[in-house]
Design a protein around this motif. Sequence first.
Motif, mmCIF file in Angstrom:
data_model
loop_
_atom_site.group_PDB
_atom_site.id
_atom_site.type_symbol
_atom_site.label_atom_id
_atom_site.label_comp_id
_atom_site.label_asym_id
_atom_site.label_seq_id
_atom_site.Cartn_x
_atom_site.Cartn_y
_atom_site.Cartn_z
ATOM 1 N N ASN A 1 0.829 -1.206 0.000
ATOM 2 C CA ASN A 1 0.000 0.000 0.000
ATOM 3 C C ASN A 1 0.865 1.259 0.000
ATOM 4 O OD1 ASN A 1 -2.586 1.340 0.077
ATOM 5 N ND2 ASN A 1 -2.105 1.854 2.218
ATOM 6 N N SER A 2 1.929 1.268 0.785
ATOM 7 C CA SER A 2 2.790 2.456 0.792
ATOM 8 C C SER A 2 3.588 2.547 -0.511
ATOM 9 C CB SER A 2 3.674 2.506 2.047
ATOM 10 O OG SER A 2 4.843 1.763 1.886
ATOM 11 N N ALA A 3 3.920 1.408 -1.115
ATOM 12 C CA ALA A 3 4.600 1.421 -2.421
ATOM 13 C C ALA A 3 3.685 2.037 -3.481
ATOM 14 C CB ALA A 3 5.001 0.006 -2.826
ATOM 15 N N ARG A 4 2.394 1.692 -3.404
ATOM 16 C CA ARG A 4 1.412 2.218 -4.360
ATOM 17 C C ARG A 4 1.263 3.729 -4.189
ATOM 18 N NH1 ARG A 4 -4.766 1.080 -4.796
ATOM 19 N NH2 ARG A 4 -4.596 1.333 -2.566
ATOM 20 N N GLU A 5 1.342 4.184 -2.926
ATOM 21 C CA GLU A 5 1.255 5.614 -2.640
ATOM 22 C C GLU A 5 2.475 6.339 -3.234
ATOM 23 O OE1 GLU A 5 -1.493 6.935 -1.536
ATOM 24 O OE2 GLU A 5 -0.400 8.796 -1.995
ATOM 25 N N LEU A 6 3.643 5.740 -3.074
ATOM 26 C CA LEU A 6 4.868 6.293 -3.669
ATOM 27 C C LEU A 6 4.763 6.380 -5.189
ATOM 28 C CD1 LEU A 6 7.855 4.692 -1.770
ATOM 29 C CD2 LEU A 6 7.688 7.076 -2.473
ATOM 30 N N ALA A 7 4.198 5.322 -5.795
ATOM 31 C CA ALA A 7 4.032 5.306 -7.253
ATOM 32 C C ALA A 7 3.166 6.487 -7.685
ATOM 33 C CB ALA A 7 3.416 3.981 -7.698
ATOM 34 N N ARG A 8 2.082 6.722 -6.964
ATOM 35 C CA ARG A 8 1.199 7.843 -7.299
ATOM 36 C C ARG A 8 1.948 9.167 -7.213
ATOM 37 N NH1 ARG A 8 -3.572 5.329 -3.963
ATOM 38 N NH2 ARG A 8 -4.801 4.378 -5.636
ATOM 39 N N GLN A 9 2.745 9.333 -6.149
ATOM 40 C CA GLN A 9 3.545 10.556 -5.989
ATOM 41 C C GLN A 9 4.518 10.749 -7.144
ATOM 42 O OE1 GLN A 9 5.539 10.498 -2.166
ATOM 43 N NE2 GLN A 9 3.593 10.175 -1.100
ATOM 44 N N ALA A 10 5.060 9.611 -7.639
ATOM 45 C CA ALA A 10 6.050 9.687 -8.722
ATOM 46 C C ALA A 10 5.377 9.738 -10.095
ATOM 47 C CB ALA A 10 6.999 8.494 -8.635
ATOM 48 N N LYS A 11 4.047 9.875 -10.117
ATOM 49 C CA LYS A 11 3.267 9.907 -11.363
ATOM 50 C C LYS A 11 3.494 8.645 -12.207
ATOM 51 C CE LYS A 11 2.349 14.779 -11.490
ATOM 52 N NZ LYS A 11 1.951 14.706 -10.060
ATOM 53 N N VAL A 12 3.572 7.523 -11.513
ATOM 54 C CA VAL A 12 3.681 6.218 -12.158
ATOM 55 C C VAL A 12 2.274 5.631 -12.200
ATOM 56 C CG1 VAL A 12 4.602 3.876 -11.886
ATOM 57 C CG2 VAL A 12 6.053 5.850 -11.384
ATOM 58 N N PRO A 13 1.803 5.151 -13.350
ATOM 59 C CA PRO A 13 0.432 4.633 -13.423
ATOM 60 C C PRO A 13 0.209 3.451 -12.468
ATOM 61 C CG PRO A 13 1.505 4.556 -15.602
ATOM 62 C CD PRO A 13 2.511 5.074 -14.637
ATOM 63 N N VAL A 14 -0.834 3.525 -11.662
ATOM 64 C CA VAL A 14 -1.223 2.400 -10.810
ATOM 65 C C VAL A 14 -2.623 1.954 -11.239
ATOM 66 C CG1 VAL A 14 0.182 3.112 -8.818
ATOM 67 C CG2 VAL A 14 -2.166 3.923 -9.010
ATOM 68 N N VAL A 15 -2.982 0.702 -10.925
ATOM 69 C CA VAL A 15 -4.313 0.211 -11.267
ATOM 70 C C VAL A 15 -5.335 1.060 -10.523
ATOM 71 C CG1 VAL A 15 -5.757 -1.852 -11.441
ATOM 72 C CG2 VAL A 15 -3.282 -2.089 -11.325
ATOM 73 N N PRO A 16 -6.438 1.492 -11.186
ATOM 74 C CA PRO A 16 -7.480 2.209 -10.446
ATOM 75 C C PRO A 16 -7.828 1.422 -9.184
ATOM 76 C CG PRO A 16 -8.041 2.093 -12.770
ATOM 77 C CD PRO A 16 -6.790 1.277 -12.585
ATOM 78 N N GLY A 17 -7.787 2.095 -8.041
ATOM 79 C CA GLY A 17 -7.996 1.364 -6.795
ATOM 80 C C GLY A 17 -8.407 2.266 -5.664
ATOM 81 N N SER A 18 -8.615 1.667 -4.503
ATOM 82 C CA SER A 18 -9.000 2.426 -3.325
ATOM 83 C C SER A 18 -7.866 3.387 -2.973
ATOM 84 C CB SER A 18 -9.289 1.481 -2.157
ATOM 85 O OG SER A 18 -8.209 0.601 -1.942
ATOM 86 N N ALA A 19 -8.214 4.507 -2.373
ATOM 87 C CA ALA A 19 -7.205 5.527 -2.048
ATOM 88 C C ALA A 19 -6.171 4.963 -1.078
ATOM 89 C CB ALA A 19 -7.875 6.753 -1.458
ATOM 90 N N GLY A 20 -6.631 4.162 -0.126
ATOM 91 C CA GLY A 20 -5.723 3.555 0.848
ATOM 92 C C GLY A 20 -6.295 2.206 1.260
ATOM 93 N N LEU A 21 -6.147 1.886 2.540
ATOM 94 C CA LEU A 21 -6.639 0.606 3.038
ATOM 95 C C LEU A 21 -8.156 0.593 3.076
ATOM 96 C CD1 LEU A 21 -4.102 0.084 5.966
ATOM 97 C CD2 LEU A 21 -3.988 -0.766 3.614
ATOM 98 N N VAL A 22 -8.716 -0.598 2.895
ATOM 99 C CA VAL A 22 -10.164 -0.767 2.977
ATOM 100 C C VAL A 22 -10.472 -1.477 4.289
ATOM 101 C CG1 VAL A 22 -12.113 -2.019 1.994
ATOM 102 C CG2 VAL A 22 -10.573 -0.743 0.507
ATOM 103 N N THR A 23 -11.304 -0.840 5.127
ATOM 104 C CA THR A 23 -11.547 -1.416 6.454
ATOM 105 C C THR A 23 -12.964 -1.956 6.626
ATOM 106 O OG1 THR A 23 -11.918 0.845 7.216
ATOM 107 C CG2 THR A 23 -9.751 -0.099 7.649
#
Length: 446
Positions: A117-139
Amino acid sequence: MYQRILVANRGEIALRIIRACRELGIETVAIFSEADRGAQYLELADEAFCVGPPKPVDSYLRIANVISAAEVGNVQAIHPGYGFLAENAHFNEVCRSCKIDFIGPTPEAMAKLGDKNSARELARQAKVPVVPGSAGLVTSIEEARQFAHEVDFPVLIKAVACGGGKGMRVAANDLALQSALQQARSEAEAAFGNGAVYLEKYIEQPRHVEVQVLADLHGNVVHLWERDCSVQRRHQKLIEESPSQSITPETRQLMCEAAVRMISEAEYTNAATVEFIVDRDGNFYFIEVNARIQVEHPVTEMVTGIDLIKQQILIAGGQPLPFQQEDIPQRGVAIECRINAEDPKKNFQPSPGKIERLIVPGGFGVRFDSHVHSGYFVPPYYDSMIGKLIVHGATRDEAIAIMQRALLELRVEGIKNTSALHREILSHSAFVEGRVDTTFVERTFT
Ligand code: MV4
């Protein structure tokens, strides 16, 4: 530079690291379990210490024993290889507190990228395409439902600690979502002690393409192009190649640049692999970073001419990268087939035992990375890979022809192995035409 390094691994990768060190004029200290005592490759190290009984948890994973070997062996650095302790941030930290260099990223960079999840957040910051997904954890199930309706089913529930396909569940509709959520959570909790999950749109029949990156301690980050690892079965890769047949030159450029941005953003150093999946329309999405050298690294070495293990050691020792991005070619085509001691006819059941006779292929364009030999006993305690057959040709057709020829030359008597399956895959029209995705092997051969 280092005078002496501990190789905290076994088998072919231990031998690969020992060879690189010898060429660099660095002494090596090897470790072995009781099951690996007397193994031939250990003679190529300058010293070797037993770290415990056969089971990995009692030996190769036993941090205190590995560190003791490093202390007694008087090394300045540890190369962890892949598997075992290679991505263990705690072990990495113990090395630091013992003033032994860990040949890899810092514990901080490793931990940041180890959490999906934190890797995905880093990818977003680096403008690297991530799969459309939840903003963070789903509880909650409500959150999951809301998200699933935004991106549309099917969705994939992923554990932040997922690995080897564990802690992932697909849901096709509202009804399935609730049980998928619970199953992913409890599986991840049981396997990794962390039940946290997030959601992504499920990409059907993806291809797996990964980018090799090197980053030194002086802020230089380069990519060494991509490897296609779509030929896999149950998350075990069987064949890897470079370049990938799944992407256009434009996508290749964008993907490799994205990987470099990701690694720079994470302030990561040493060797990393940035993994992507590619959908049927050719769109690519970041999935994770592997913070280690990978099994399939020789494929990249053959097309770039760069020794990745030596670069890892030189980077850890503080040397700046000796090349720039423009100097790194992707020349010809390299293919790797993993030779496993398994019986493909019996659901890939492991086939340990004595290799009565081994004939190793050779000739132009052929490389066999392996620690086994005639008379070697394949122990039942570890991964079943006994070697990697790597070829390099001017074109893909030539590389396939060399691989077919080399697989015919390879003879492993006494135990079952995967070479005949490789010959079948390599002659399949879908593989020859470069039309395979990650479901190909399971759809076609099982
Ligand atoms: C996916 C996916 C489809 N959609 N994510 C599998 C291992 C894990 N690290 C990521 N994986 C996948 N993530 C979305 N949103 C399909 C896979 C996947 C896969 C990925 C790469 C290589 C082989 C694979 C085999 C099955 C599933």
